[in-house]
Design a protein around this motif. Structure first.
Motif, PDB file in Angstrom:
ATOM      1  N   ARG A 152       0.861  -1.186   0.000  1.00  0.00           N
ATOM      2  CA  ARG A 152       0.000   0.000   0.000  1.00  0.00           C
ATOM      3  C   ARG A 152       0.896   1.235   0.000  1.00  0.00           C
ATOM      4  NH1 ARG A 152      -4.432   2.132   4.472  1.00  0.00           N
ATOM      5  NH2 ARG A 152      -5.373   3.655   3.060  1.00  0.00           N
ATOM      6  N   HIS A 153       0.528   2.208  -0.795  1.00  0.00           N
ATOM      7  CA  HIS A 153       1.353   3.408  -0.942  1.00  0.00           C
ATOM      8  C   HIS A 153       1.559   4.137   0.379  1.00  0.00           C
ATOM      9  CE1 HIS A 153      -1.906   6.333  -0.536  1.00  0.00           C
ATOM     10  NE2 HIS A 153      -2.644   5.519  -1.287  1.00  0.00           N
ATOM     11  N   GLY A 154       2.629   4.917   0.417  1.00  0.00           N
ATOM     12  CA  GLY A 154       2.945   5.727   1.583  1.00  0.00           C
ATOM     13  C   GLY A 154       2.045   6.948   1.679  1.00  0.00           C
ATOM     14  N   GLU A 155       2.254   7.692   2.742  1.00  0.00           N
ATOM     15  CA  GLU A 155       1.468   8.903   3.003  1.00  0.00           C
ATOM     16  C   GLU A 155       1.578   9.856   1.817  1.00  0.00           C
ATOM     17  OE1 GLU A 155       2.714  12.226   5.895  1.00  0.00           O
ATOM     18  OE2 GLU A 155       1.402  10.894   7.076  1.00  0.00           O
ATOM     19  N   SER A 156       0.441  10.431   1.445  1.00  0.00           N
ATOM     20  CA  SER A 156       0.359  11.295   0.273  1.00  0.00           C
ATOM     21  C   SER A 156      -0.477  12.519   0.605  1.00  0.00           C
ATOM     22  CB  SER A 156      -0.285  10.520  -0.880  1.00  0.00           C
ATOM     23  OG  SER A 156      -0.435  11.329  -2.008  1.00  0.00           O
ATOM     24  N   GLY A 214       6.161   9.825   3.501  1.00  0.00           N
ATOM     25  CA  GLY A 214       5.958   8.778   2.500  1.00  0.00           C
ATOM     26  C   GLY A 214       7.246   8.433   1.772  1.00  0.00           C
ATOM     27  N   ARG A 215       8.043   9.457   1.449  1.00  0.00           N
ATOM     28  CA  ARG A 215       9.333   9.213   0.781  1.00  0.00           C
ATOM     29  C   ARG A 215      10.289   8.466   1.714  1.00  0.00           C
ATOM     30  NH1 ARG A 215       7.798  14.021  -1.653  1.00  0.00           N
ATOM     31  NH2 ARG A 215       8.725  15.368  -0.073  1.00  0.00           N
ATOM     32  N   LEU A 216      10.333   8.870   2.971  1.00  0.00           N
ATOM     33  CA  LEU A 216      11.200   8.177   3.934  1.00  0.00           C
ATOM     34  C   LEU A 216      10.753   6.732   4.132  1.00  0.00           C
ATOM     35  CD1 LEU A 216      11.673  11.018   6.587  1.00  0.00           C
ATOM     36  CD2 LEU A 216      13.377  10.159   4.948  1.00  0.00           C
ATOM     37  N   ASP A 217       9.450   6.510   4.190  1.00  0.00           N
ATOM     38  CA  ASP A 217       8.932   5.148   4.343  1.00  0.00           C
ATOM     39  C   ASP A 217       9.261   4.276   3.138  1.00  0.00           C
ATOM     40  OD1 ASP A 217       7.931   5.543   6.898  1.00  0.00           O
ATOM     41  OD2 ASP A 217       5.894   5.992   6.204  1.00  0.00           O
ATOM     42  N   SER A 218       9.311   4.870   1.935  1.00  0.00           N
ATOM     43  CA  SER A 218       9.660   4.070   0.755  1.00  0.00           C
ATOM     44  C   SER A 218      11.109   3.583   0.848  1.00  0.00           C
ATOM     45  CB  SER A 218       9.399   4.838  -0.547  1.00  0.00           C
ATOM     46  OG  SER A 218      10.316   5.894  -0.702  1.00  0.00           O
ATOM     47  N   GLU A 219      11.963   4.357   1.527  1.00  0.00           N
ATOM     48  CA  GLU A 219      13.344   3.913   1.770  1.00  0.00           C
ATOM     49  C   GLU A 219      13.356   2.735   2.751  1.00  0.00           C
ATOM     50  OE1 GLU A 219      16.144   5.058   0.226  1.00  0.00           O
ATOM     51  OE2 GLU A 219      14.769   6.243  -1.007  1.00  0.00           O
ATOM     52  N   LYS A 220      12.481   2.770   3.742  1.00  0.00           N
ATOM     53  CA  LYS A 220      12.381   1.662   4.699  1.00  0.00           C
ATOM     54  C   LYS A 220      11.917   0.383   3.997  1.00  0.00           C
ATOM     55  CE  LYS A 220      11.260   4.584   8.672  1.00  0.00           C
ATOM     56  NZ  LYS A 220      10.199   4.942   9.625  1.00  0.00           N
ATOM     57  N   ILE A 221      11.039   0.541   3.008  1.00  0.00           N
ATOM     58  CA  ILE A 221      10.555  -0.614   2.251  1.00  0.00           C
ATOM     59  C   ILE A 221      11.710  -1.296   1.529  1.00  0.00           C
ATOM     60  CG2 ILE A 221       9.144  -1.294   0.249  1.00  0.00           C
ATOM     61  CD1 ILE A 221       7.080   0.811   1.239  1.00  0.00           C
ATOM     62  N   PHE A 233     -10.618  -4.504   8.610  1.00  0.00           N
ATOM     63  CA  PHE A 233      -9.234  -4.702   8.188  1.00  0.00           C
ATOM     64  C   PHE A 233      -8.702  -3.432   7.538  1.00  0.00           C
ATOM     65  CE2 PHE A 233      -6.510  -5.565   4.501  1.00  0.00           C
ATOM     66  CZ  PHE A 233      -5.385  -6.057   5.145  1.00  0.00           C
ATOM     67  N   LEU A 234      -9.436  -2.897   6.572  1.00  0.00           N
ATOM     68  CA  LEU A 234      -9.012  -1.685   5.860  1.00  0.00           C
ATOM     69  C   LEU A 234      -8.751  -0.543   6.822  1.00  0.00           C
ATOM     70  CD1 LEU A 234      -8.531   0.053   3.328  1.00  0.00           C
ATOM     71  CD2 LEU A 234     -11.022   0.376   3.210  1.00  0.00           C
ATOM     72  N   MET A 235      -9.654  -0.350   7.775  1.00  0.00           N
ATOM     73  CA  MET A 235      -9.508   0.772   8.701  1.00  0.00           C
ATOM     74  C   MET A 235      -8.309   0.614   9.634  1.00  0.00           C
ATOM     75  SD  MET A 235     -11.757   3.072   8.002  1.00  0.00           S
ATOM     76  CE  MET A 235     -11.475   2.710   6.291  1.00  0.00           C
ATOM     77  N   ASN A 236      -7.755  -0.597   9.718  1.00  0.00           N
ATOM     78  CA  ASN A 236      -6.598  -0.836  10.575  1.00  0.00           C
ATOM     79  C   ASN A 236      -5.292  -0.967   9.804  1.00  0.00           C
ATOM     80  OD1 ASN A 236      -7.687  -0.924  13.336  1.00  0.00           O
ATOM     81  ND2 ASN A 236      -8.953  -2.550  12.485  1.00  0.00           N
ATOM     82  N   THR A 237      -5.326  -0.702   8.496  1.00  0.00           N
ATOM     83  CA  THR A 237      -4.087  -0.712   7.727  1.00  0.00           C
ATOM     84  C   THR A 237      -3.405   0.636   7.874  1.00  0.00           C
ATOM     85  OG1 THR A 237      -5.191  -0.019   5.685  1.00  0.00           O
ATOM     86  CG2 THR A 237      -4.952  -2.397   6.044  1.00  0.00           C
ATOM     87  N   SER A 238      -2.155   0.669   7.478  1.00  0.00           N
ATOM     88  CA  SER A 238      -1.382   1.911   7.574  1.00  0.00           C
ATOM     89  C   SER A 238      -0.872   2.314   6.193  1.00  0.00           C
ATOM     90  CB  SER A 238      -0.215   1.718   8.551  1.00  0.00           C
ATOM     91  OG  SER A 238       0.630   0.675   8.098  1.00  0.00           O
ATOM     92  N   LYS A 239      -0.289   3.481   6.137  1.00  0.00           N
ATOM     93  CA  LYS A 239       0.330   3.982   4.906  1.00  0.00           C
ATOM     94  C   LYS A 239       1.800   4.230   5.202  1.00  0.00           C
ATOM     95  CE  LYS A 239      -3.784   6.402   3.271  1.00  0.00           C
ATOM     96  NZ  LYS A 239      -4.346   7.699   2.939  1.00  0.00           N
ATOM     97  N   PRO A 240       2.686   3.426   4.633  1.00  0.00           N
ATOM     98  CA  PRO A 240       2.462   2.263   3.785  1.00  0.00           C
ATOM     99  C   PRO A 240       2.134   1.034   4.622  1.00  0.00           C
ATOM    100  CG  PRO A 240       4.803   2.561   4.079  1.00  0.00           C
ATOM    101  CD  PRO A 240       4.118   3.700   4.801  1.00  0.00           C
ATOM    102  N   ASP A 241       1.810  -0.030   3.946  1.00  0.00           N
ATOM    103  CA  ASP A 241       1.560  -1.315   4.590  1.00  0.00           C
ATOM    104  C   ASP A 241       1.936  -2.397   3.589  1.00  0.00           C
ATOM    105  OD1 ASP A 241       0.818  -2.952   6.686  1.00  0.00           O
ATOM    106  OD2 ASP A 241      -1.161  -2.068   6.920  1.00  0.00           O
ATOM    107  N   ILE A 242       2.323  -3.565   4.088  1.00  0.00           N
ATOM    108  CA  ILE A 242       2.776  -4.646   3.210  1.00  0.00           C
ATOM    109  C   ILE A 242       2.154  -5.965   3.653  1.00  0.00           C
ATOM    110  CG2 ILE A 242       4.761  -5.911   2.283  1.00  0.00           C
ATOM    111  CD1 ILE A 242       6.493  -3.471   3.142  1.00  0.00           C
TER     112      ILE A 242
END
Length: 189
Positions: A9-13, A29-36, A162-171
């Motif tokens: 799931r995409h990062g914060e936007s 969101g950009r920092l989280d994509s580095e964590k991915i 389930f959807l309401m408990n996902t995060s941005k990003p999520d895998i």
């Protein structure tokens, strides 16, 4: 050999720039994509596909480049159409519509699509991915509702809560034997 699908799931936007297709990622969101990248770099992912929306592509393209690959865009993985494609819809309005749609899957928001329609197009795209990339490990850049609807097709425990408990990003790593789901694991950031 089983096929592994990594639903990312995409990062914060920010909802203040561009339109639904063009808005990118926030700094978080950009920092989280580095964590991915760090989290998935040793998973052996060989193929990368994404929704055409910029935020979904941006979330996985760093990992794709790290793995020496490019991201292929699949139109039918696009975000749920809450309204016209270009209009950014605020979170409060979105969450109210999503709750209503889970209660009435054939409800169609004005100038949007029903959950049933969205699920059918996204699952068809996922089944095509399972055929094309059989036996591989594939990362999919996706959106929360679209991801939930694809997962729900194979296991109905993936719904509104389930959807309401996902995060941005999520895998979520989905493992398939042919086109039968055999396991889902959340990969925590």
């Amino acid at each position: 050999m089983n096929t592994c699908i990594y639903m990312i799931r995409h990062g914060e936007s920010p909802k203040t720039e561009g339109n639904e297709r063009t808005r990118g990622l926030s700094e978080k969101g950009r920092l989280d994509s580095e964590k991915i990248i760090e989290l998935l770099k040793d998973e052996g992912i060989t193929s990368f596909v994404s929704s055409p929306y910029k935020r979904a592509v941006m979330t996985i393209e760093g990992l794709a480049h790290f793995c020496g690959q490019e991201v292929s865009v699949i139109e039918d993985l696009k975000e749920f159409m809450f309204s016209t494609e270009d209009k950014v819809v605020g979170d409060q309005e979105v969450y109210a519509m999503v709750r209503k749609m889970f209660e009435t899957p054939d409800y169609v928001p004005p100038m949007g699509e029903s959950m049933t329609e969205c699920q059918q197009r996204a699952v068809a795209a996922l089944k095509e991915i399972l055929t094309i990339y059989k036996g591989q490990r594939v990362a999919i850049g996706t959106h929360g509702l679209v991801m939930t609807l694809m997962m729900n097709h194979f296991d109905n425990q993936y719904g509104y809560e389930f959807l309401m408990n996902t995060s941005k990003p999520d895998i979520y790593k989905m493992e398939f034997n042919e086109d039968t789901l055999v396991n889902i694991d959340r990969i925590c950031l």
